[in-house]
Design a protein around this motif. Structure first.
Motif, PDB file in Angstrom:
ATOM      1  N   ILE A   6     -10.738  12.497   1.114  1.00  0.00           N
ATOM      2  CA  ILE A   6     -10.791  11.045   0.917  1.00  0.00           C
ATOM      3  C   ILE A   6      -9.448  10.562   0.374  1.00  0.00           C
ATOM      4  CG2 ILE A   6     -11.922   9.149  -0.317  1.00  0.00           C
ATOM      5  CD1 ILE A   6     -14.466  10.841  -0.457  1.00  0.00           C
ATOM      6  N   LYS A   7      -8.930  11.305  -0.606  1.00  0.00           N
ATOM      7  CA  LYS A   7      -7.693  10.891  -1.268  1.00  0.00           C
ATOM      8  C   LYS A   7      -6.510  10.888  -0.299  1.00  0.00           C
ATOM      9  CE  LYS A   7      -5.390  11.331  -5.672  1.00  0.00           C
ATOM     10  NZ  LYS A   7      -5.794  11.392  -7.071  1.00  0.00           N
ATOM     11  N   GLU A   8      -6.429  11.954   0.481  1.00  0.00           N
ATOM     12  CA  GLU A   8      -5.319  12.046   1.444  1.00  0.00           C
ATOM     13  C   GLU A   8      -5.344  10.890   2.435  1.00  0.00           C
ATOM     14  OE1 GLU A   8      -5.202  15.818   3.546  1.00  0.00           O
ATOM     15  OE2 GLU A   8      -5.089  16.792   1.575  1.00  0.00           O
ATOM     16  N   ALA A   9      -6.554  10.640   2.983  1.00  0.00           N
ATOM     17  CA  ALA A   9      -6.694   9.580   3.982  1.00  0.00           C
ATOM     18  C   ALA A   9      -6.305   8.244   3.355  1.00  0.00           C
ATOM     19  CB  ALA A   9      -8.127   9.528   4.490  1.00  0.00           C
ATOM     20  N   PHE A  10      -6.776   8.015   2.152  1.00  0.00           N
ATOM     21  CA  PHE A  10      -6.523   6.736   1.496  1.00  0.00           C
ATOM     22  C   PHE A  10      -5.042   6.549   1.199  1.00  0.00           C
ATOM     23  CE2 PHE A  10      -6.973   3.310  -1.564  1.00  0.00           C
ATOM     24  CZ  PHE A  10      -8.071   2.614  -1.074  1.00  0.00           C
ATOM     25  N   SER A  11      -4.412   7.582   0.633  1.00  0.00           N
ATOM     26  CA  SER A  11      -3.024   7.375   0.217  1.00  0.00           C
ATOM     27  C   SER A  11      -2.078   7.272   1.406  1.00  0.00           C
ATOM     28  CB  SER A  11      -2.557   8.435  -0.788  1.00  0.00           C
ATOM     29  OG  SER A  11      -2.443   9.654  -0.146  1.00  0.00           O
ATOM     30  N   SER A  12      -2.384   7.955   2.512  1.00  0.00           N
ATOM     31  CA  SER A  12      -1.468   7.800   3.648  1.00  0.00           C
ATOM     32  C   SER A  12      -1.603   6.393   4.229  1.00  0.00           C
ATOM     33  CB  SER A  12      -1.677   8.904   4.687  1.00  0.00           C
ATOM     34  OG  SER A  12      -2.653   8.533   5.608  1.00  0.00           O
ATOM     35  N   LYS A  13      -2.827   5.846   4.212  1.00  0.00           N
ATOM     36  CA  LYS A  13      -2.996   4.480   4.718  1.00  0.00           C
ATOM     37  C   LYS A  13      -2.335   3.457   3.790  1.00  0.00           C
ATOM     38  CE  LYS A  13      -6.988   5.573   7.453  1.00  0.00           C
ATOM     39  NZ  LYS A  13      -8.325   6.089   7.207  1.00  0.00           N
ATOM     40  N   ILE A  14      -2.445   3.692   2.501  1.00  0.00           N
ATOM     41  CA  ILE A  14      -1.790   2.784   1.536  1.00  0.00           C
ATOM     42  C   ILE A  14      -0.268   2.812   1.747  1.00  0.00           C
ATOM     43  CG2 ILE A  14      -1.192   2.573  -0.933  1.00  0.00           C
ATOM     44  CD1 ILE A  14      -3.856   1.308  -0.477  1.00  0.00           C
ATOM     45  N   ASN A  15       0.270   4.017   1.918  1.00  0.00           N
ATOM     46  CA  ASN A  15       1.717   4.127   2.162  1.00  0.00           C
ATOM     47  C   ASN A  15       2.137   3.333   3.381  1.00  0.00           C
ATOM     48  OD1 ASN A  15       2.261   5.686  -0.034  1.00  0.00           O
ATOM     49  ND2 ASN A  15       2.028   7.644   1.049  1.00  0.00           N
ATOM     50  N   ASN A  16       1.333   3.442   4.440  1.00  0.00           N
ATOM     51  CA  ASN A  16       1.641   2.684   5.661  1.00  0.00           C
ATOM     52  C   ASN A  16       1.615   1.185   5.414  1.00  0.00           C
ATOM     53  OD1 ASN A  16       2.105   4.827   7.282  1.00  0.00           O
ATOM     54  ND2 ASN A  16      -0.006   4.945   8.061  1.00  0.00           N
ATOM     55  N   ILE A  17       0.630   0.744   4.658  1.00  0.00           N
ATOM     56  CA  ILE A  17       0.520  -0.696   4.376  1.00  0.00           C
ATOM     57  C   ILE A  17       1.790  -1.188   3.681  1.00  0.00           C
ATOM     58  CG2 ILE A  17      -0.714  -2.442   3.001  1.00  0.00           C
ATOM     59  CD1 ILE A  17      -3.298  -0.852   3.483  1.00  0.00           C
ATOM     60  N   PHE A  18       2.225  -0.438   2.683  1.00  0.00           N
ATOM     61  CA  PHE A  18       3.415  -0.876   1.938  1.00  0.00           C
ATOM     62  C   PHE A  18       4.694  -0.736   2.752  1.00  0.00           C
ATOM     63  CE2 PHE A  18       0.496  -0.961  -1.544  1.00  0.00           C
ATOM     64  CZ  PHE A  18       0.988  -1.951  -2.373  1.00  0.00           C
ATOM     65  N   LYS A  19       4.699   0.211   3.704  1.00  0.00           N
ATOM     66  CA  LYS A  19       5.881   0.371   4.554  1.00  0.00           C
ATOM     67  C   LYS A  19       6.000  -0.785   5.537  1.00  0.00           C
ATOM     68  CE  LYS A  19       6.373   5.198   4.902  1.00  0.00           C
ATOM     69  NZ  LYS A  19       5.768   6.258   5.697  1.00  0.00           N
ATOM     70  N   SER A  20       4.855  -1.241   6.049  1.00  0.00           N
ATOM     71  CA  SER A  20       4.930  -2.229   7.130  1.00  0.00           C
ATOM     72  C   SER A  20       4.767  -3.686   6.671  1.00  0.00           C
ATOM     73  CB  SER A  20       3.923  -1.890   8.235  1.00  0.00           C
ATOM     74  OG  SER A  20       2.685  -1.597   7.667  1.00  0.00           O
ATOM     75  N   HIS A  21       4.503  -3.886   5.382  1.00  0.00           N
ATOM     76  CA  HIS A  21       4.362  -5.278   4.919  1.00  0.00           C
ATOM     77  C   HIS A  21       5.128  -5.500   3.621  1.00  0.00           C
ATOM     78  CE1 HIS A  21       1.088  -6.158   7.737  1.00  0.00           C
ATOM     79  NE2 HIS A  21       0.710  -4.915   7.503  1.00  0.00           N
ATOM     80  N   GLU A  22       5.640  -6.738   3.479  1.00  0.00           N
ATOM     81  CA  GLU A  22       6.289  -7.083   2.210  1.00  0.00           C
ATOM     82  C   GLU A  22       5.537  -8.180   1.484  1.00  0.00           C
ATOM     83  OE1 GLU A  22      10.427  -7.830   2.709  1.00  0.00           O
ATOM     84  OE2 GLU A  22      10.845  -5.681   3.004  1.00  0.00           O
ATOM     85  N   ASP A  23       4.959  -9.061   2.269  1.00  0.00           N
ATOM     86  CA  ASP A  23       4.238 -10.187   1.695  1.00  0.00           C
ATOM     87  C   ASP A  23       2.960  -9.693   0.989  1.00  0.00           C
ATOM     88  OD1 ASP A  23       3.723 -13.077   1.481  1.00  0.00           O
ATOM     89  OD2 ASP A  23       1.955 -12.526   2.658  1.00  0.00           O
TER      90      ASP A  23
END
Ligand SMILES: Nc1nc2c(ncn2[C@@H]2O[C@H](COP(=O)(O)OP(=O)(O)OP(=O)(O)O)[C@@H](O)[C@H]2O)c(=O)[nH]1
Ligand SMILES: [Mg+2]
Length: 291
Positions: A6-23
């Motif tokens: 669960i943790k791995e899946a969540f943190s990789s998705k969070i990383n992607n969110i912060f990589k692709s968005h600034e707002d």
């Protein structure tokens, strides 16, 4: 780590969110979507994200670390109930209920082992007289754990087995009595009435006892699990939840909707099929282990 999936899946998705968005608004929208996909449920997700938005609007720091710290705080808040009824661990009768195959009998074995290790004298009652092999299944667990088990015959009235167990509990000075029951659906009226009858039998035969009803639900059923508890709760009171099979899901968000929408505490979580694969539920530990 138990919830590493669960943790791995969540943190990789969070990383992607912060990589692709600034707002920050877009980031929160994405987090919202992620929580829904993780089985947190619409209502609870909105509550978490509205709180998060409110806080972040007032602040300049929108770094990933800070956003995650706030998100964790909101999640822990959701999982912390204000009033939780306490049961005396030295005078405890637990009635374990739930639908078929969710892990009732296995959880009873695990809990009896926990209580035994705590120094309690533990007695089990084989109240599932319905399913073939159910009595023997509990007796085997009892032998493995090293606790006593009161059993009747297949087809016997479960309340009469619990009656025998209540007598033994009082006469022989037990601390904890845990009663197994047959899997049942909320819409089977006679089976739901049976739970009430078992409760009454305990109340009548053990002095000053407060029966704790624990409902077992299977985490892999996702949001359906919430509906299951709601339907049961309509018919019989439920004091706490045992959420099993959290090891078999990559989601786990159902924990949030159970506590937030139902206001019922999760007492234990099941994290495997072995006797030690159980944990007392703790909000902070849980959030730390999943995000
Ligand atoms: N992976 C995993 N499996 C579990 C867990 N808890 C129970 N199980 C498995 O789920 C299956 C059903 O468990 P039982 O304890 O027999 O379920 P039950 O609710 O008593 O079932 P009925 O008496 O038939 O209604 C078994 O194969 C258990 O090993 C858990 O936390 N994780
Ligand atoms: Mg069973």
């Amino acid at each position: 780590m138990i919830f590493s999936k669960i943790k791995e899946a969540f943190s990789s998705k969070i990383n992607n969110i912060f990589k692709s968005h600034e707002d920050i608004d877009e980031i929160i929208d994405e987090i919202e979507e992620l929580l829904i996909l993780s089985d947190v449920g619409m209502k609870t997700t909105s509550e978490i994200c509205n709180e998060l938005r409110k806080d972040l609007l007032k602040e300049d720091d929108t770094s990933k670390e800070h956003v995650m710290e706030l998100l964790k705080e909101k999640m822990i808040n959701i999982l912390t109930l204000e009033e939780v009824k306490e049961f005396d661990p030295k005078k405890n009768v637990i009635l374990v209920v739930g639908v078929n195959g969710v892990g009732k009998t296995t959880s009873i074995a695990k809990i009896s082992n926990l209580y035994k290790k705590m120094g309690n004298k533990v007695l089990l009652a084989a109240g599932d007289t319905f399913r073939a092999g159910a009595i023997e299944q509990l007796e085997i667990w009892a032998r493995n754990v090293g606790v006593e088990c009161v059993s009747g015959k297949d087809g016997q009235d479960p309340a009469s087995v619990v009656f025998e167990a209540s007598k033994k509990y009082t006469d022989e000075g037990y601390d904890t009595l845990i009663c197994d029951t047959a899997g049942r659906l909320h819409n089977k009226k006679n089976l739901m009435d049976e739970i009430e009858k078992i409760k009454k039998t305990i109340d009548r035969n053990i002095e000053d006892i407060d029966t704790e009803v624990l409902m077992v639900i299977d985490a892999t059923t996702g949001q359906n699990a919430v509906e299951q508890v709601k339907a049961f709760y309509d018919k019989t009171s439920v004091d706490g939840i045992i959420l099993t099979k959290l090891d078999s899901t990559a989601k786990g968000g159902v924990v949030f909707s159970i506590i937030n929408e139902l206001n019922i505490p999760i007492k234990y979580i099941g994290v495997g099929e072995k006797i030690d694969d159980i944990k007392e539920f703790n909000a902070e530990e849980f959030v730390d282990s999943i995000i």
